[in-house]
Scaffold this active site. Structure first.
Site, PDB file in Angstrom:
ATOM      1  N   GLU A 131     -12.005  -5.093  -5.592  1.00  0.00           N
ATOM      2  CA  GLU A 131     -12.435  -3.680  -5.243  1.00  0.00           C
ATOM      3  C   GLU A 131     -11.813  -2.524  -5.901  1.00  0.00           C
ATOM      4  O   GLU A 131     -12.551  -1.477  -6.351  1.00  0.00           O
ATOM      5  CB  GLU A 131     -12.563  -3.264  -3.741  1.00  0.00           C
ATOM      6  CG  GLU A 131     -13.368  -4.175  -2.824  1.00  0.00           C
ATOM      7  CD  GLU A 131     -13.179  -5.437  -2.503  1.00  0.00           C
ATOM      8  OE1 GLU A 131     -11.924  -5.814  -2.601  1.00  0.00           O
ATOM      9  OE2 GLU A 131     -14.113  -6.476  -2.571  1.00  0.00           O
ATOM     10  N   ARG A 135     -11.486   2.083  -9.234  1.00  0.00           N
ATOM     11  CA  ARG A 135     -10.528   3.074  -9.461  1.00  0.00           C
ATOM     12  C   ARG A 135     -10.836   3.797 -10.858  1.00  0.00           C
ATOM     13  O   ARG A 135     -11.345   2.995 -11.794  1.00  0.00           O
ATOM     14  CB  ARG A 135      -9.308   2.870  -9.384  1.00  0.00           C
ATOM     15  CG  ARG A 135      -9.021   2.420  -8.007  1.00  0.00           C
ATOM     16  CD  ARG A 135      -7.431   1.973  -7.504  1.00  0.00           C
ATOM     17  NE  ARG A 135      -7.306   1.677  -6.057  1.00  0.00           N
ATOM     18  CZ  ARG A 135      -6.402   1.824  -5.414  1.00  0.00           C
ATOM     19  NH1 ARG A 135      -5.058   2.500  -6.044  1.00  0.00           N
ATOM     20  NH2 ARG A 135      -6.283   1.678  -4.137  1.00  0.00           N
ATOM     21  N   ASP A 144       0.870  -1.255  -0.044  1.00  0.00           N
ATOM     22  CA  ASP A 144       0.034  -0.110   0.168  1.00  0.00           C
ATOM     23  C   ASP A 144       0.884   1.219   0.109  1.00  0.00           C
ATOM     24  O   ASP A 144       2.088   1.367   0.633  1.00  0.00           O
ATOM     25  CB  ASP A 144      -0.784   0.119   1.207  1.00  0.00           C
ATOM     26  CG  ASP A 144      -1.986   0.950   1.191  1.00  0.00           C
ATOM     27  OD1 ASP A 144      -2.370   1.522  -0.058  1.00  0.00           O
ATOM     28  OD2 ASP A 144      -2.793   1.108   1.979  1.00  0.00           O
ATOM     29  N   GLY A 145       0.404   2.245  -0.622  1.00  0.00           N
ATOM     30  CA  GLY A 145       1.059   3.686  -0.686  1.00  0.00           C
ATOM     31  C   GLY A 145       1.580   3.936  -1.672  1.00  0.00           C
ATOM     32  O   GLY A 145       2.376   5.091  -1.696  1.00  0.00           O
ATOM     33  N   ARG A 163       0.120   7.680  -2.592  1.00  0.00           N
ATOM     34  CA  ARG A 163       0.715   8.528  -1.928  1.00  0.00           C
ATOM     35  C   ARG A 163       2.278   8.856  -2.011  1.00  0.00           C
ATOM     36  O   ARG A 163       2.706  10.211  -1.974  1.00  0.00           O
ATOM     37  CB  ARG A 163       0.752   8.220  -0.278  1.00  0.00           C
ATOM     38  CG  ARG A 163      -0.777   8.653   0.106  1.00  0.00           C
ATOM     39  CD  ARG A 163      -0.946   7.922   1.590  1.00  0.00           C
ATOM     40  NE  ARG A 163      -1.424   6.663   1.447  1.00  0.00           N
ATOM     41  CZ  ARG A 163      -1.668   5.763   2.112  1.00  0.00           C
ATOM     42  NH1 ARG A 163      -1.234   6.057   3.508  1.00  0.00           N
ATOM     43  NH2 ARG A 163      -1.813   4.392   1.972  1.00  0.00           N
ATOM     44  N   TRP A 164       2.966   8.088  -2.551  1.00  0.00           N
ATOM     45  CA  TRP A 164       4.381   7.899  -2.815  1.00  0.00           C
ATOM     46  C   TRP A 164       4.532   8.959  -4.033  1.00  0.00           C
ATOM     47  O   TRP A 164       5.313   9.759  -4.159  1.00  0.00           O
ATOM     48  CB  TRP A 164       4.831   6.633  -3.076  1.00  0.00           C
ATOM     49  CG  TRP A 164       6.313   6.512  -3.640  1.00  0.00           C
ATOM     50  CD1 TRP A 164       7.632   6.445  -2.593  1.00  0.00           C
ATOM     51  CD2 TRP A 164       7.102   6.968  -4.818  1.00  0.00           C
ATOM     52  NE1 TRP A 164       8.649   6.591  -3.483  1.00  0.00           N
ATOM     53  CE2 TRP A 164       8.227   6.715  -4.837  1.00  0.00           C
ATOM     54  CE3 TRP A 164       6.401   6.980  -6.172  1.00  0.00           C
ATOM     55  CZ2 TRP A 164       9.260   6.831  -5.747  1.00  0.00           C
ATOM     56  CZ3 TRP A 164       7.285   7.179  -7.206  1.00  0.00           C
ATOM     57  CH2 TRP A 164       8.653   7.126  -7.050  1.00  0.00           C
ATOM     58  N   ARG A 195      -5.338  -2.311   8.256  1.00  0.00           N
ATOM     59  CA  ARG A 195      -6.558  -3.092   8.177  1.00  0.00           C
ATOM     60  C   ARG A 195      -6.275  -4.202   7.159  1.00  0.00           C
ATOM     61  O   ARG A 195      -5.295  -4.293   6.412  1.00  0.00           O
ATOM     62  CB  ARG A 195      -7.892  -2.220   7.681  1.00  0.00           C
ATOM     63  CG  ARG A 195      -7.442  -1.413   6.391  1.00  0.00           C
ATOM     64  CD  ARG A 195      -8.573  -0.676   6.073  1.00  0.00           C
ATOM     65  NE  ARG A 195      -8.015   0.523   4.722  1.00  0.00           N
ATOM     66  CZ  ARG A 195      -7.708   1.767   5.207  1.00  0.00           C
ATOM     67  NH1 ARG A 195      -7.902   2.135   6.274  1.00  0.00           N
ATOM     68  NH2 ARG A 195      -7.355   2.385   4.389  1.00  0.00           N
ATOM     69  N   LEU A 196      -7.263  -5.238   6.894  1.00  0.00           N
ATOM     70  CA  LEU A 196      -6.907  -6.464   6.064  1.00  0.00           C
ATOM     71  C   LEU A 196      -7.789  -6.085   4.526  1.00  0.00           C
ATOM     72  O   LEU A 196      -7.007  -6.899   3.802  1.00  0.00           O
ATOM     73  CB  LEU A 196      -7.568  -7.551   6.679  1.00  0.00           C
ATOM     74  CG  LEU A 196      -6.892  -8.000   7.899  1.00  0.00           C
ATOM     75  CD1 LEU A 196      -7.525  -9.187   8.564  1.00  0.00           C
ATOM     76  CD2 LEU A 196      -5.352  -8.218   7.796  1.00  0.00           C
ATOM     77  N   SER A 256      -7.229  -5.970  -6.119  1.00  0.00           N
ATOM     78  CA  SER A 256      -8.550  -6.643  -5.401  1.00  0.00           C
ATOM     79  C   SER A 256      -9.543  -6.376  -6.252  1.00  0.00           C
ATOM     80  O   SER A 256      -9.704  -5.716  -7.069  1.00  0.00           O
ATOM     81  CB  SER A 256      -8.591  -5.863  -4.001  1.00  0.00           C
ATOM     82  OG  SER A 256      -9.352  -4.711  -4.163  1.00  0.00           O
ATOM     83  N   LEU A 258      11.457 -20.240  -4.266  1.00  0.00           N
ATOM     84  CA  LEU A 258      10.256 -19.445  -4.009  1.00  0.00           C
ATOM     85  C   LEU A 258       9.212 -19.604  -4.758  1.00  0.00           C
ATOM     86  O   LEU A 258       9.083 -19.307  -6.005  1.00  0.00           O
ATOM     87  CB  LEU A 258      10.663 -17.946  -3.504  1.00  0.00           C
ATOM     88  CG  LEU A 258       9.685 -16.978  -3.142  1.00  0.00           C
ATOM     89  CD1 LEU A 258      10.038 -16.665  -1.881  1.00  0.00           C
ATOM     90  CD2 LEU A 258       9.830 -15.599  -4.060  1.00  0.00           C
ATOM     91  N   HIS A 270       2.629   3.360  -8.914  1.00  0.00           N
ATOM     92  CA  HIS A 270       2.576   1.638  -9.109  1.00  0.00           C
ATOM     93  C   HIS A 270       3.662   1.243  -9.855  1.00  0.00           C
ATOM     94  O   HIS A 270       4.216   0.229  -9.672  1.00  0.00           O
ATOM     95  CB  HIS A 270       1.182   1.584  -9.936  1.00  0.00           C
ATOM     96  CG  HIS A 270      -0.038   1.976  -9.094  1.00  0.00           C
ATOM     97  ND1 HIS A 270      -0.211   1.588  -7.829  1.00  0.00           N
ATOM     98  CD2 HIS A 270      -1.210   2.681  -9.487  1.00  0.00           C
ATOM     99  CE1 HIS A 270      -1.406   1.964  -7.468  1.00  0.00           C
ATOM    100  NE2 HIS A 270      -2.115   2.760  -8.507  1.00  0.00           N
TER     101      HIS A 270
HETATM  102  C1  FPP Z   1      -2.163   0.184  -3.237  1.00  0.00           C
HETATM  103  O1  FPP Z   1      -1.736   1.422  -3.040  1.00  0.00           O
HETATM  104  C2  FPP Z   1      -1.797  -0.642  -4.439  1.00  0.00           C
HETATM  105  C3  FPP Z   1      -2.434  -1.015  -5.221  1.00  0.00           C
HETATM  106  C4  FPP Z   1      -3.859  -1.048  -5.342  1.00  0.00           C
HETATM  107  C5  FPP Z   1      -1.574  -1.689  -6.368  1.00  0.00           C
HETATM  108  C6  FPP Z   1      -0.468  -2.503  -5.986  1.00  0.00           C
HETATM  109  C7  FPP Z   1       0.418  -2.834  -7.191  1.00  0.00           C
HETATM  110  C8  FPP Z   1       1.742  -2.840  -7.013  1.00  0.00           C
HETATM  111  C9  FPP Z   1       2.584  -2.441  -6.038  1.00  0.00           C
HETATM  112  C10 FPP Z   1       2.415  -3.145  -8.404  1.00  0.00           C
HETATM  113  C11 FPP Z   1       2.029  -4.601  -8.739  1.00  0.00           C
HETATM  114  C12 FPP Z   1       2.927  -5.145  -9.487  1.00  0.00           C
HETATM  115  C13 FPP Z   1       2.813  -6.136 -10.215  1.00  0.00           C
HETATM  116  C14 FPP Z   1       4.057  -6.952 -10.650  1.00  0.00           C
HETATM  117  C15 FPP Z   1       1.618  -6.544 -10.675  1.00  0.00           C
HETATM  118  P1  FPP Z   1      -2.589   2.626  -3.401  1.00  0.00           P
HETATM  119  O2  FPP Z   1      -2.888   2.928  -4.747  1.00  0.00           O
HETATM  120  O3  FPP Z   1      -3.941   2.459  -2.735  1.00  0.00           O
HETATM  121  O4  FPP Z   1      -2.034   3.764  -2.484  1.00  0.00           O
HETATM  122  P2  FPP Z   1      -2.315   4.984  -1.855  1.00  0.00           P
HETATM  123  O5  FPP Z   1      -3.202   4.478  -0.695  1.00  0.00           O
HETATM  124  O6  FPP Z   1      -1.095   5.826  -1.255  1.00  0.00           O
HETATM  125  O7  FPP Z   1      -3.135   5.770  -2.843  1.00  0.00           O
END
Ligand code: FPP
Length: 263
Positions: A84, A88, A37-38, A41-42, A211-212, A82, A148, A54
């Site tokens: 959900e 987006r 997550d994040g 925000r990053w 949270r989960l 997810s 792995l 992403h």
């Molecule tokens: C949540 O951060 C992140 C996601 C919904 C996507 C996660 C996906 C990746 C890390 C890349 C996946 C990589 C591969 C190889 C498929 P957010 O967007 O909700 O962040 P925020 O809460 O800061 O807005």
């Protein structure tokens, strides 16, 4: 639901039967699950579009897979999309659906070199064709690897998974192969997409959210949880090692009592 062929491939891995009295310091967790997550925000902190976060998050998956493998983790499940997340904006969803193509297109050779096996849990059939192709190809090309398992939770939702398991068991009851009173926890676990995997030992969630989010609700029953404020794109090898160190110092009792308490 992802078909049985995919989720039951390889049969159930050795899931350590928890001994309630087996408390004390532990080894490296066999199965680490991560809610990444994040990313948004990053990107926002850098005045970049969310998709840049992403993309950077994708590179973190590469880094953490390598480190987890090096440390001896057997299964790494990453929550990449997810059920959900379809809510987006369309361009963001399209970008997220292209990430497996890019990730696997770029890093599959090194994953193969590292003996990593790529797997997936989630609703495979509803993914766009190009996403399915990338995942299928990676799964096929790594099928005989026994290092792995990099398990992507992609278009995954725990409640949908549980509903699928209930339907499967209900069908067996209807067909007369299972009596309702025979339904037990093992049968439910067998009907989940993770049937062939050990339950996660350690769950990591980045970015300060606690949270989960509909992630592995059944499987996390006795998992150790570790939260960090670090945003996923900033999460590094040292953070993974810190989480594992904390895990190793924890007492897992599975509802029982520790050895030192047994008198
Ligand atoms: C949540 O951060 C992140 C996601 C919904 C996507 C996660 C996906 C990746 C890390 C890349 C996946 C990589 C591969 C190889 C498929 P957010 O967007 O909700 O962040 P925020 O809460 O800061 O807005």
């Amino acid at each position: 639901m992802l078909d049985k062929l995919i989720r039951k491939r390889g049969g159930r891995q050795e899931a350590e039967a928890p001994d309630p009295a087996d408390a004390g310091s532990r080894g490296v967790p066999g199965h680490v699950a991560i809610i990444m997550d994040g990313n948004g925000r990053w990107a926002k902190k850098r005045a970049l579009p969310r998709i840049a976060g992403h993309h950077e998050g994708m590179k973190t998956v590469r880094k953490i897979t390598r480190e987890a493998n090096r440390l001896g983790v057997k299964v790494l499940t990453v929550y990449a999309f997810s059920t959900e997340n379809w809510k987006r904006p369309k361009p963001e969803v399209e970008f997220l659906m292209k990430l497996p193509d890019e990730f696997l297109g770029t890093y599959l050779p090194e994953l193969i070199e590292q003996n990593v096996r790529v797997e997936m849990i989630g609703d495979y059939e509803s993914l766009p064709p190009h996403t399915k192709r990338a995942i299928r190809r990676a799964m096929d090309e790594t099928a005989s690897n026994d290092g792995l398992i990099l398990n992507f939770a992609m278009n995954y939702g725990s409640r949908a998974e549980l509903a699928g398991a209930v339907k499967e068991i209900a069908r067996s009851v209807k067909e007369g192969t299972v009596r309702p009173e025979e339904i037990n926890e093992a049968m439910i676990a067998e009907a989940l997409m993770t049937a062939h995997l050990p339950e996660p030992d350690l769950l990591i969630r980045t970015s300060g959210e606690v949270r989960l989010s509909n992630f592995m609700l059944w499987q996390l029953a006795y998992t150790e949880l570790w939260f960090t404020d670090t945003l996923w794109p900033d999460f590094g090898e040292a953070d993974l090692r810190e989480a594992i160190d904390v895990y190793r110092a924890r007492n897992r009792r599975y509802g029982g009592i520790g050895k030192e308490e047994v008198k």
